[in-house]
Design a protein around this motif. Structure first.
Motif, PDB file in Angstrom:
ATOM      1  N   ILE A 370       0.862  -1.182   0.000  1.00  0.00           N
ATOM      2  CA  ILE A 370       0.000   0.000   0.000  1.00  0.00           C
ATOM      3  C   ILE A 370       0.898   1.232   0.000  1.00  0.00           C
ATOM      4  CG2 ILE A 370      -1.850   1.275   1.117  1.00  0.00           C
ATOM      5  CD1 ILE A 370      -2.743  -1.450   0.215  1.00  0.00           C
ATOM      6  N   HIS A 371       0.829   2.007  -1.068  1.00  0.00           N
ATOM      7  CA  HIS A 371       1.597   3.237  -1.206  1.00  0.00           C
ATOM      8  C   HIS A 371       0.625   4.412  -1.023  1.00  0.00           C
ATOM      9  CE1 HIS A 371       5.135   1.074  -2.786  1.00  0.00           C
ATOM     10  NE2 HIS A 371       4.202   0.249  -3.274  1.00  0.00           N
ATOM     11  N   VAL A 372       0.760   5.127   0.069  1.00  0.00           N
ATOM     12  CA  VAL A 372      -0.212   6.162   0.439  1.00  0.00           C
ATOM     13  C   VAL A 372       0.191   7.513  -0.122  1.00  0.00           C
ATOM     14  CG1 VAL A 372      -1.226   7.435   2.370  1.00  0.00           C
ATOM     15  CG2 VAL A 372      -0.953   4.944   2.510  1.00  0.00           C
ATOM     16  N   ARG A 373      -0.802   8.226  -0.635  1.00  0.00           N
ATOM     17  CA  ARG A 373      -0.603   9.592  -1.110  1.00  0.00           C
ATOM     18  C   ARG A 373      -1.659  10.493  -0.463  1.00  0.00           C
ATOM     19  NH1 ARG A 373       3.193   7.201  -1.993  1.00  0.00           N
ATOM     20  NH2 ARG A 373       4.305   6.832  -3.956  1.00  0.00           N
ATOM     21  N   SER A 374      -1.205  11.586   0.122  1.00  0.00           N
ATOM     22  CA  SER A 374      -2.114  12.582   0.688  1.00  0.00           C
ATOM     23  C   SER A 374      -2.377  13.651  -0.358  1.00  0.00           C
ATOM     24  CB  SER A 374      -1.501  13.220   1.941  1.00  0.00           C
ATOM     25  OG  SER A 374      -2.254  14.355   2.339  1.00  0.00           O
ATOM     26  N   ALA A 375      -3.647  13.985  -0.564  1.00  0.00           N
ATOM     27  CA  ALA A 375      -4.023  14.947  -1.602  1.00  0.00           C
ATOM     28  C   ALA A 375      -3.762  16.396  -1.210  1.00  0.00           C
ATOM     29  CB  ALA A 375      -5.491  14.767  -1.973  1.00  0.00           C
ATOM     30  N   CYS A 376      -3.197  16.605  -0.033  1.00  0.00           N
ATOM     31  CA  CYS A 376      -2.827  17.964   0.373  1.00  0.00           C
ATOM     32  C   CYS A 376      -1.537  17.893   1.186  1.00  0.00           C
ATOM     33  CB  CYS A 376      -3.944  18.629   1.172  1.00  0.00           C
ATOM     34  SG  CYS A 376      -4.153  17.978   2.846  1.00  0.00           S
ATOM     35  N   PRO A 377      -0.904  19.027   1.451  1.00  0.00           N
ATOM     36  CA  PRO A 377       0.329  19.032   2.239  1.00  0.00           C
ATOM     37  C   PRO A 377       0.082  18.558   3.669  1.00  0.00           C
ATOM     38  CG  PRO A 377       0.060  21.105   1.034  1.00  0.00           C
ATOM     39  CD  PRO A 377      -1.234  20.375   0.930  1.00  0.00           C
ATOM     40  N   PRO A 378       1.143  18.251   4.415  1.00  0.00           N
ATOM     41  CA  PRO A 378       0.982  17.876   5.827  1.00  0.00           C
ATOM     42  C   PRO A 378       0.308  19.003   6.611  1.00  0.00           C
ATOM     43  CG  PRO A 378       3.222  17.424   5.075  1.00  0.00           C
ATOM     44  CD  PRO A 378       2.557  18.215   3.996  1.00  0.00           C
ATOM     45  N   ILE A 379      -0.627  18.635   7.481  1.00  0.00           N
ATOM     46  CA  ILE A 379      -1.294  19.631   8.323  1.00  0.00           C
ATOM     47  C   ILE A 379      -0.403  19.900   9.527  1.00  0.00           C
ATOM     48  CG2 ILE A 379      -3.322  20.121   9.745  1.00  0.00           C
ATOM     49  CD1 ILE A 379      -4.901  18.379   7.775  1.00  0.00           C
ATOM     50  N   MET A 380       0.120  21.127   9.583  1.00  0.00           N
ATOM     51  CA  MET A 380       1.131  21.493  10.574  1.00  0.00           C
ATOM     52  C   MET A 380       0.572  22.340  11.714  1.00  0.00           C
ATOM     53  SD  MET A 380       3.876  20.177   9.139  1.00  0.00           S
ATOM     54  CE  MET A 380       5.220  20.999   9.979  1.00  0.00           C
ATOM     55  N   TYR A 381      -0.553  23.002  11.480  1.00  0.00           N
ATOM     56  CA  TYR A 381      -1.096  23.961  12.441  1.00  0.00           C
ATOM     57  C   TYR A 381      -2.589  23.719  12.618  1.00  0.00           C
ATOM     58  CZ  TYR A 381       3.203  26.396  11.069  1.00  0.00           C
ATOM     59  OH  TYR A 381       4.514  26.720  10.781  1.00  0.00           O
ATOM     60  N   GLY A 382      -3.061  23.755  13.862  1.00  0.00           N
ATOM     61  CA  GLY A 382      -4.487  23.669  14.118  1.00  0.00           C
ATOM     62  C   GLY A 382      -5.199  24.905  13.594  1.00  0.00           C
ATOM     63  N   CYS A 383      -6.365  24.718  12.988  1.00  0.00           N
ATOM     64  CA  CYS A 383      -7.097  25.832  12.380  1.00  0.00           C
ATOM     65  C   CYS A 383      -7.534  26.859  13.422  1.00  0.00           C
ATOM     66  CB  CYS A 383      -8.317  25.298  11.638  1.00  0.00           C
ATOM     67  SG  CYS A 383      -9.291  26.590  10.834  1.00  0.00           S
ATOM     68  N   LYS A 384      -7.282  28.141  13.136  1.00  0.00           N
ATOM     69  CA  LYS A 384      -7.654  29.235  14.032  1.00  0.00           C
ATOM     70  C   LYS A 384      -8.961  29.904  13.630  1.00  0.00           C
ATOM     71  CE  LYS A 384      -4.395  32.186  14.993  1.00  0.00           C
ATOM     72  NZ  LYS A 384      -3.248  33.103  14.830  1.00  0.00           N
ATOM     73  N   TYR A 385      -9.485  29.533  12.471  1.00  0.00           N
ATOM     74  CA  TYR A 385     -10.580  30.317  11.920  1.00  0.00           C
ATOM     75  C   TYR A 385     -11.871  29.534  11.717  1.00  0.00           C
ATOM     76  CZ  TYR A 385      -6.425  33.031  10.979  1.00  0.00           C
ATOM     77  OH  TYR A 385      -5.234  33.696  11.116  1.00  0.00           O
ATOM     78  N   LEU A 386     -11.762  28.227  11.548  1.00  0.00           N
ATOM     79  CA  LEU A 386     -12.938  27.369  11.399  1.00  0.00           C
ATOM     80  C   LEU A 386     -12.723  26.134  12.255  1.00  0.00           C
ATOM     81  CD1 LEU A 386     -13.255  27.491   7.510  1.00  0.00           C
ATOM     82  CD2 LEU A 386     -14.562  28.838   9.133  1.00  0.00           C
ATOM     83  N   ASN A 387     -13.810  25.468  12.574  1.00  0.00           N
ATOM     84  CA  ASN A 387     -13.699  24.269  13.414  1.00  0.00           C
ATOM     85  C   ASN A 387     -13.572  23.026  12.552  1.00  0.00           C
ATOM     86  OD1 ASN A 387     -13.993  25.601  15.978  1.00  0.00           O
ATOM     87  ND2 ASN A 387     -16.131  25.937  15.436  1.00  0.00           N
ATOM     88  N   PHE A 388     -12.552  23.010  11.645  1.00  0.00           N
ATOM     89  CA  PHE A 388     -12.464  21.894  10.728  1.00  0.00           C
ATOM     90  C   PHE A 388     -11.855  20.656  11.366  1.00  0.00           C
ATOM     91  CE2 PHE A 388      -8.011  23.101   9.732  1.00  0.00           C
ATOM     92  CZ  PHE A 388      -7.426  21.840   9.661  1.00  0.00           C
ATOM     93  N   SER A 389     -11.189  20.796  12.502  1.00  0.00           N
ATOM     94  CA  SER A 389     -10.577  19.645  13.163  1.00  0.00           C
ATOM     95  C   SER A 389     -11.094  19.546  14.583  1.00  0.00           C
ATOM     96  CB  SER A 389      -9.051  19.790  13.188  1.00  0.00           C
ATOM     97  OG  SER A 389      -8.473  18.785  13.994  1.00  0.00           O
ATOM     98  N   ARG A 390     -11.269  18.318  15.069  1.00  0.00           N
ATOM     99  CA  ARG A 390     -11.702  18.108  16.444  1.00  0.00           C
ATOM    100  C   ARG A 390     -10.522  18.107  17.408  1.00  0.00           C
ATOM    101  NH1 ARG A 390     -17.037  16.120  16.360  1.00  0.00           N
ATOM    102  NH2 ARG A 390     -17.698  15.506  14.288  1.00  0.00           N
ATOM    103  N   SER A 391      -9.327  18.401  16.909  1.00  0.00           N
ATOM    104  CA  SER A 391      -8.135  18.358  17.744  1.00  0.00           C
ATOM    105  C   SER A 391      -8.234  19.327  18.909  1.00  0.00           C
ATOM    106  CB  SER A 391      -6.895  18.686  16.910  1.00  0.00           C
ATOM    107  OG  SER A 391      -6.722  17.745  15.881  1.00  0.00           O
ATOM    108  N   VAL A 392      -7.951  18.843  20.095  1.00  0.00           N
ATOM    109  CA  VAL A 392      -7.919  19.687  21.279  1.00  0.00           C
ATOM    110  C   VAL A 392      -6.543  20.322  21.418  1.00  0.00           C
ATOM    111  CG1 VAL A 392      -8.106  19.713  23.792  1.00  0.00           C
ATOM    112  CG2 VAL A 392      -9.648  18.272  22.435  1.00  0.00           C
TER     113      VAL A 392
END
Length: 474
Positions: A370-392
Motif C-alpha cells: 500500500i503506497h499512500v498519497r495525501s491529496a494535500c500538504p501535511p497539516i502542521m497547524y491547528g485551524c484558528k478560523y474554522l472548526n475543521f478539526s476536532r483536535s484539542v
C-alpha cells in the motif's frame, strides 16, 4: 464546521427549507435546526442528529410548519437557529464559524449593565446567541452585522431572518462561502451551491467577503459592500466541500481530479509498480480518479462504504468510537484486494489513526503493498478560523508529534522557525518528517501533495486563499 441556508418565497418554502438544510448534512454531525416565519411568529425546531439522519428527525416537524420565509442549519456546535427579541424587532438567526475572543466579547457586553447569557450544559455560551447580542447592539440589522464582523476574531457567516426579509452576510474575510440562488418568485442563500439546484433554483452569485445582502421574494440587493481582502479556506476543495459544490467559480470535483493528476506527475510516481489506484471513500475518490487517469494505472474500489446504515452524519464525538465506526463503514472486496499492490489516496492525514487502520485492514485482507498519497500538504497547524478539526491540542496532529520527537522537544511548544522548516517541502527536515510518519503508520511509501500544486489545482489566487493549516501564514 456547519452549514446554513435560508429562503424567501411568494409560496410556502417549508419543503425547500427541509431538503435544502438536509443537503448540508456533510458539513456537520451534531445538530440540525429549522425556523420558519409563520403568521403568528417564528416556528422553530432543533434536533440532535448524531445517530439519526436529519430527514428522519424533521419529518414530523415539517407537517406543523408553514411559511414563506425560513432558515436552517446543520452544526457541529451549539443549537440553532435562535429566535431573538431586540430593539431592532424580532428576528431569527443562524451562524457558521468560530469565535476566538468569546470571553472578551462576553465581558464587554455585560460590563456594568444588567443582563445575562444562557449558559449551556458545558458552562459555555451559545456562539449564535453571542453573535445575536452583537447584532442587537447596532442601530439596525445591517449596522449590527457590521459590528459583529468587526468585533469577532475568527469568522462568522450568518443569516438573519426578519418579517421584512432575509439578511445574508458572509464573514469578514470570506473564509466560508455564501451563495445566492434564484427561481421564479423566490430567492435563497446557502453555504453550499448545490443545495438548491434540485429545488429549481439557479446559481446567481457568491457574496464577497463581509458583503451583506438583503433578500425578498422579489429581489436581492447588496446593503453592505464587500471588501477586497479574502482568505477562503482552501480545505473546502480538498475535503469539506461536497463534490458538486462551487466556490469562487471553482468546482470541487474538478479541483480534486486536477489535484490527482498533478500528484501523479510528481517525481518518482511513474516508476511505481502497482496494480491499482484507489481512493479512501468518499473525499479521496475524485483525487484518485485524477491520479489514475494521469498515470494510466487502473482505478479500483477495494473498499466500499456501506452507506445504507452508516451515513456520513453518524459520527460520535468520542475519538475511539469514531475510529471504530470509520472501520465498520468500509467493507472489503477480497477479489480486488488479494495479492495486489495499491496507490491509496486520501484527502489528508490529520492524526493518521484511521488511515493507518484502513491500510492495515487492506493488508490483513490480502493486499501486498500500500503506497499512500495525501491529496494535500501535511497539516502542521491547528485551524484558528474554522472548526475543521476536532483536535484539542496541536499534538494530536501526527506532524507535531513526529517533529517533537525528531527534535527531542519536551512539552507541546515547538519553535515557529522549526515548524516553518518542516513545513517547507524542499527541506531535508520535511523529508525526514514524512519518512518518520511513513514508518509509524506502516505504509510501503508515503508522499504528500505540495502546496504549489494544491493551489494550482484550486485555481484561485494564493493571496485569496487561507492555507494556514499547511504553512502557518495568516
Amino acid at each position: 464546521m456547519g452549514g446554513v441556508i435560508g429562503f424567501v418565497s411568494k409560496q410556502d418554502c417549508v419543503m425547500d427549507l427541509f431538503f435544502g438544510t438536509d443537503y448540508h448534512s456533510h458539513l456537520g454531525t451534531k445538530r440540525g435546526g429549522m425556523c420558519v416565519l409563520q403568521k403568528d411568529g417564528f416556528n422553530r425546531s432543533i434536533h440532535n442528529i448524531e445517530n439519526t439522519p436529519f430527514r428522519s428527525k424533521f419529518e414530523v416537524d415539517i407537517e406543523e410548519m408553514e411559511g414563506n420565509m425560513g432558515i436552517g442549519a446543520i452544526s457541529d456546535g451549539d443549537p440553532q437557529p435562535l429566535t431573538v427579541r431586540s430593539r431592532q424587532g424580532d428576528y431569527a438567526i443562524t451562524t457558521v464559524g468560530r469565535i476566538n475572543n468569546k470571553e472578551e466579547i462576553v465581558k464587554d457586553l455585560l460590563g456594568d449593565r444588567p443582563g445575562q447569557f444562557m449558559s449551556m450544559s458545558g458552562g459555555g455560551i451559545n456562539n449564535t446567541e453571542l453573535v445575536a447580542a452583537l447584532v442587537s447592539e447596532g442601530k439596525d440589522i445591517v449596522d449590527g452585522i457590521r459590528i459583529a464582523q468587526e468585533r469577532i476574531e475568527g469568522s462568522v457567516t450568518m443569516l438573519v431572518l426578519t418579517k421584512e426579509g432575509l439578511y445574508a452576510a458572509r464573514d469578514k474575510y470570506g473564509r466560508t462561502p455564501l451563495i445566492i440562488g434564484k427561481k421564479d418568485g423566490a430567492y435563497c442563500a446557502a453555504s453550499e451551491s448545490f443545495a438548491f439546484i434540485n429545488l429549481g433554483y439557479k446559481y446567481q452569485r457568491e457574496l464577497g467577503p463581509a458583503e451583506i445582502a438583503f433578500l425578498t421574494a422579489e429581489e436581492e440587493k447588496t446593503v453592505g459592500e464587500a471588501q477586497e481582502d479574502m482568505r477562503i479556506c482552501a480545505f473546502l476543495w480538498t475535503y469539506f466541500g461536497y463534490t458538486t459544490s462551487i466556490y469562487e467559480g471553482r468546482n470541487v470535483e474538478m479541483m480534486r481530479n486536477r489535484n490527482g493528476e498533478l500528484l501523479a506527475q510528481r517525481p518518482g510516481e511513474s516508476d511505481l509498480d502497482v496494480d491499482y489506484v484507489a481512493g479512501v471513500p468518499d473525499s479521496g475518490v475524485a483525487h484518485a480518479l485524477g491520479y489514475a487517469n494521469q498515470s494510466r494505472v487502473p482505478y479500483a474500489r477495494p473498499l466500499i462504504k456501506y452507506t445504507p446504515t452508516w451515513p456520513r452524519s453518524f459520527m460520535p464525538q468520542n475519538q475511539k468510537a469514531r475510529n471504530l465506526i470509520a472501520k465498520m463503514k468500509l467493507v472489503p472486496v477480497f477479489q480486488i484486494i488479494n495479492d495486489k499492490k495499491f496507490v491509496l489516496i486520501d484527502d489528508s492525514i490529520v492524526r493518521g489513526t484511521q488511515l493507518s487502520e484502513t491500510v492495515s485492514y487492506l493488508l490483513d485482507n490480502g493486499a501486498k503493498e500500500i503506497h499512500v498519497r495525501s491529496a494535500c500538504p501535511p497539516i502542521m497547524y491547528g485551524c484558528k478560523y474554522l472548526n475543521f478539526s476536532r483536535s484539542v491540542s496541536d499534538l494530536e496532529l501526527i506532524t507535531r508529534r513526529v517533529i517533537r520527537d525528531l527534535e527531542g522537544i519536551e512539552g507541546e511548544e515547538i519553535d515557529a522557525e522549526i515548524l516553518k522548516e518542516y513545513a517547507d517541502s524542499n527541506t531535508q527536515k520535511h523529508e525526514d518528517m514524512v519518512e518518520e510518519i511513513r514508518k509509524r503508520l506502516q505504509f510501503d511509501s508515503l508522499k504528500f501533495q505540495n502546496l504549489e500544486d494544491t493551489i494550482e489545482a484550486i485555481g484561485v489566487d494564493k493571496c485569496k486563499l487561507c492555507t494556514y493549516c499547511w504553512d502557518g501564514k495568516e
